[in-house]
Design a protein around this motif. Structure first.
Motif, PDB file in Angstrom:
ATOM      1  N   LEU A 110       0.842  -1.195   0.000  1.00 47.16           N
ATOM      2  CA  LEU A 110       0.000   0.000   0.000  1.00 47.16           C
ATOM      3  C   LEU A 110       0.875   1.242   0.000  1.00 47.16           C
ATOM      4  CD1 LEU A 110      -3.131   0.852   0.553  1.00 47.16           C
ATOM      5  CD2 LEU A 110      -2.258   1.406   2.819  1.00 47.16           C
ATOM      6  N   LEU A 111       0.489   2.229  -0.802  1.00 46.38           N
ATOM      7  CA  LEU A 111       1.138   3.540  -0.812  1.00 46.38           C
ATOM      8  C   LEU A 111       0.043   4.587  -0.811  1.00 46.38           C
ATOM      9  CD1 LEU A 111       3.577   5.439  -1.071  1.00 46.38           C
ATOM     10  CD2 LEU A 111       3.457   5.119  -3.553  1.00 46.38           C
ATOM     11  N   SER A 112      -0.081   5.322   0.292  1.00 47.72           N
ATOM     12  CA  SER A 112      -1.199   6.249   0.438  1.00 47.72           C
ATOM     13  C   SER A 112      -0.727   7.618   0.884  1.00 47.72           C
ATOM     14  CB  SER A 112      -2.185   5.709   1.483  1.00 47.72           C
ATOM     15  OG  SER A 112      -3.216   6.650   1.746  1.00 47.72           O
ATOM     16  N   ASN A 113      -1.350   8.655   0.320  1.00 45.14           N
ATOM     17  CA  ASN A 113      -1.161  10.008   0.823  1.00 45.14           C
ATOM     18  C   ASN A 113      -2.107  10.204   2.009  1.00 45.14           C
ATOM     19  OD1 ASN A 113       0.646  10.459  -1.207  1.00 45.14           O
ATOM     20  ND2 ASN A 113      -0.578  11.994  -2.295  1.00 45.14           N
ATOM     21  N   ILE A 114      -1.516  10.278   3.197  1.00 46.73           N
ATOM     22  CA  ILE A 114      -2.309  10.399   4.414  1.00 46.73           C
ATOM     23  C   ILE A 114      -1.419  10.955   5.522  1.00 46.73           C
ATOM     24  CG2 ILE A 114      -1.806   7.974   4.942  1.00 46.73           C
ATOM     25  CD1 ILE A 114      -4.473   7.799   6.405  1.00 46.73           C
ATOM     26  N   PRO A 115      -1.897  11.948   6.264  1.00 48.24           N
ATOM     27  CA  PRO A 115      -1.083  12.490   7.359  1.00 48.24           C
ATOM     28  C   PRO A 115      -0.772  11.438   8.413  1.00 48.24           C
ATOM     29  CG  PRO A 115      -2.909  13.962   6.822  1.00 48.24           C
ATOM     30  CD  PRO A 115      -3.173  12.676   6.107  1.00 48.24           C
ATOM     31  N   SER A 116       0.277  11.674   9.167  1.00 44.51           N
ATOM     32  CA  SER A 116       0.743  10.686  10.131  1.00 44.51           C
ATOM     33  C   SER A 116      -0.316  10.334  11.170  1.00 44.51           C
ATOM     34  CB  SER A 116       2.010  11.207  10.831  1.00 44.51           C
ATOM     35  OG  SER A 116       2.480  10.276  11.772  1.00 44.51           O
ATOM     36  N   ASP A 117      -1.013  11.334  11.719  1.00 46.39           N
ATOM     37  CA  ASP A 117      -2.004  11.021  12.751  1.00 46.39           C
ATOM     38  C   ASP A 117      -3.212  10.308  12.160  1.00 46.39           C
ATOM     39  OD1 ASP A 117      -2.582  13.529  11.489  1.00 46.39           O
ATOM     40  OD2 ASP A 117      -3.980  14.035  13.105  1.00 46.39           O
ATOM     41  N   HIS A 118      -3.566  10.635  10.931  1.00 44.65           N
ATOM     42  CA  HIS A 118      -4.629   9.897  10.246  1.00 44.65           C
ATOM     43  C   HIS A 118      -4.212   8.444  10.049  1.00 44.65           C
ATOM     44  CE1 HIS A 118      -7.328  13.192   8.429  1.00 44.65           C
ATOM     45  NE2 HIS A 118      -6.482  13.822   9.234  1.00 44.65           N
ATOM     46  N   ALA A 119      -2.939   8.243   9.666  1.00 44.68           N
ATOM     47  CA  ALA A 119      -2.427   6.890   9.440  1.00 44.68           C
ATOM     48  C   ALA A 119      -2.520   6.054  10.709  1.00 44.68           C
ATOM     49  CB  ALA A 119      -0.993   6.952   8.940  1.00 44.68           C
ATOM     50  N   ASP A 120      -2.164   6.638  11.836  1.00 46.85           N
ATOM     51  CA  ASP A 120      -2.246   5.914  13.105  1.00 46.85           C
ATOM     52  C   ASP A 120      -3.678   5.481  13.394  1.00 46.85           C
ATOM     53  OD1 ASP A 120       0.479   6.230  13.525  1.00 46.85           O
ATOM     54  OD2 ASP A 120       0.237   8.022  14.771  1.00 46.85           O
ATOM     55  N   ALA A 121      -4.617   6.388  13.164  1.00 43.78           N
ATOM     56  CA  ALA A 121      -6.028   6.074  13.412  1.00 43.78           C
ATOM     57  C   ALA A 121      -6.524   5.004  12.442  1.00 43.78           C
ATOM     58  CB  ALA A 121      -6.874   7.340  13.284  1.00 43.78           C
ATOM     59  N   PHE A 122      -6.084   5.084  11.194  1.00 46.08           N
ATOM     60  CA  PHE A 122      -6.540   4.120  10.194  1.00 46.08           C
ATOM     61  C   PHE A 122      -5.999   2.732  10.513  1.00 46.08           C
ATOM     62  CE2 PHE A 122      -7.977   2.539   6.193  1.00 46.08           C
ATOM     63  CZ  PHE A 122      -8.927   3.451   5.761  1.00 46.08           C
ATOM     64  N   HIS A 134       3.875  -4.656   2.655  1.00 44.74           N
ATOM     65  CA  HIS A 134       4.479  -3.371   2.998  1.00 44.74           C
ATOM     66  C   HIS A 134       3.391  -2.313   2.993  1.00 44.74           C
ATOM     67  CE1 HIS A 134       7.554  -0.388   3.611  1.00 44.74           C
ATOM     68  NE2 HIS A 134       7.118   0.318   2.585  1.00 44.74           N
ATOM     69  N   VAL A 135       3.462  -1.395   3.935  1.00 47.54           N
ATOM     70  CA  VAL A 135       2.520  -0.276   4.004  1.00 47.54           C
ATOM     71  C   VAL A 135       3.328   1.009   4.110  1.00 47.54           C
ATOM     72  CG1 VAL A 135       0.703   0.828   5.353  1.00 47.54           C
ATOM     73  CG2 VAL A 135       0.679  -1.648   5.062  1.00 47.54           C
ATOM     74  N   ALA A 136       3.090   1.927   3.182  1.00 48.21           N
ATOM     75  CA  ALA A 136       3.798   3.209   3.168  1.00 48.21           C
ATOM     76  C   ALA A 136       2.779   4.337   3.204  1.00 48.21           C
ATOM     77  CB  ALA A 136       4.679   3.328   1.922  1.00 48.21           C
ATOM     78  N   PHE A 137       2.781   5.094   4.295  1.00 45.94           N
ATOM     79  CA  PHE A 137       1.924   6.255   4.437  1.00 45.94           C
ATOM     80  C   PHE A 137       2.776   7.501   4.260  1.00 45.94           C
ATOM     81  CE2 PHE A 137      -0.582   3.367   7.392  1.00 45.94           C
ATOM     82  CZ  PHE A 137      -1.619   3.165   6.487  1.00 45.94           C
ATOM     83  N   SER A 138       2.307   8.431   3.455  1.00 48.36           N
ATOM     84  CA  SER A 138       3.112   9.611   3.124  1.00 48.36           C
ATOM     85  C   SER A 138       3.556  10.371   4.375  1.00 48.36           C
ATOM     86  CB  SER A 138       2.337  10.546   2.191  1.00 48.36           C
ATOM     87  OG  SER A 138       1.148  11.020   2.814  1.00 48.36           O
ATOM     88  N   GLY A 139       2.667  10.483   5.356  1.00 51.91           N
ATOM     89  CA  GLY A 139       3.017  11.203   6.568  1.00 51.91           C
ATOM     90  C   GLY A 139       4.111  10.529   7.369  1.00 51.91           C
ATOM     91  N   LYS A 140       4.302   9.236   7.149  1.00 52.68           N
ATOM     92  CA  LYS A 140       5.338   8.477   7.848  1.00 52.68           C
ATOM     93  C   LYS A 140       6.648   8.449   7.063  1.00 52.68           C
ATOM     94  CE  LYS A 140       2.611   7.010  11.221  1.00 52.68           C
ATOM     95  NZ  LYS A 140       2.788   7.456  12.637  1.00 52.68           N
ATOM     96  N   ILE A 141       6.558   8.348   5.722  1.00 50.56           N
ATOM     97  CA  ILE A 141       7.785   8.262   4.916  1.00 50.56           C
ATOM     98  C   ILE A 141       8.270   9.637   4.472  1.00 50.56           C
ATOM     99  CG2 ILE A 141       7.178   5.942   4.150  1.00 50.56           C
ATOM    100  CD1 ILE A 141       6.451   7.128   1.396  1.00 50.56           C
ATOM    101  N   LYS A 142       7.494  10.679   4.806  1.00 48.61           N
ATOM    102  CA  LYS A 142       7.873  12.075   4.570  1.00 48.61           C
ATOM    103  C   LYS A 142       7.910  12.462   3.099  1.00 48.61           C
ATOM    104  CE  LYS A 142       8.634  12.357   9.021  1.00 48.61           C
ATOM    105  NZ  LYS A 142       7.633  12.960   9.925  1.00 48.61           N
TER     106      LYS A 142
END
Length: 219
Positions: A110-122, A134-142
């Motif tokens: 997964l590769l998603s544009n999502i803020p870090s706090d949104h990612a945690d909630a999701f 593998h999961v890659a959230f934009s807010g986490k990978i910067k």
């Protein structure tokens, strides 16, 4: 050169998860006592640094408030933050089941544009995500799509070659960016169409072949 792996790399919102809940921006605008169109413009104009992990939620909502010429306190910011997170919390259960079933025949990421706090909630609400390869959230990978670095992150993290990937997104600009890095790309229009395309793609995979099968957007 391909490493002979089959990796389906999914976008999240608009593919597996629903787009923002209707009426959410109206709720946030009412809380800020501004017209919806004014709030909407500020909400999206200020979003890129938040999505890319360069701003916290508090910094983002402070930027939105300044754009609106408002003085917003910490309690209001937290209320807006939680409303925002809730507005992006819906998934398509049929797509979730399909994505999970694909792991029998391919690696799934997964590769998603999502803020870090949104990612945690999701992640907390959707624990099946933790079972993907593998999961890659934009807010986490910067870094956020369509920046090529977002796609390169997945290639490096999975120790794969770009041609091993089929990237699936509902936004054509993101699919074009993935293709520019060497990935295969597919513009998502629906579950059944996607399943047919993947069923065609998988048997065609060969260790030395540079796939071009899905380089044309579906009609």
């Amino acid at each position: 050169m391909s490493t002979a792996r089959n990796i389906v790399l999914f976008d999240l919102f608009g593919v597996i998860a629903r787009h923002q809940r209707p009426g959410a921006l109206e709720e946030m605008a009412a809380r800020c006592h501004v017209p919806t169109d004014v709030l909407t413009a500020a909400y999206w104009d200020c979003r890129p640094p938040y999505d890319a992990g360069r701003q916290s939620a508090s910094e983002y909502w402070t930027a939105v408030s300044r754009r609106l010429s408002l003085s917003v306190d910490a309690d209001t910011i937290e209320e807006l933050r939680l409303t925002d997170i809730d507005s992006w919390s819906r998934v398509d259960d049929r797509m979730v089941a399909y994505v999970q079933s694909l792991r029998d025949v391919a690696e799934v990421a997964l590769l998603s544009n999502i803020p870090s706090d949104h990612a945690d909630a999701f992640l907390a609400a959707q624990p099946w995500l933790r079972h993907l390869d593998h999961v890659a959230f934009s807010g986490k990978i910067k870094v956020a799509k369509p920046d090529p670095a977002a796609f390169r992150h997945c290639v490096v993290a999975m120790r794969a070659a770009p041609t091993d990937f089929l990237f699936v997104d509902d936004r054509e600009e993101n699919v074009r960016a993935a293709r520019a890095t060497g990935m295969n790309g597919y513009v998502f229009t629906g579950r059944d169409e996607l399943a047919a395309a993947i069923d065609t793609w998988l048997p065609q995979r060969q260790p030395t072949r540079n796939d071009t099968l899905l380089e044309t957007d579906p009609a």
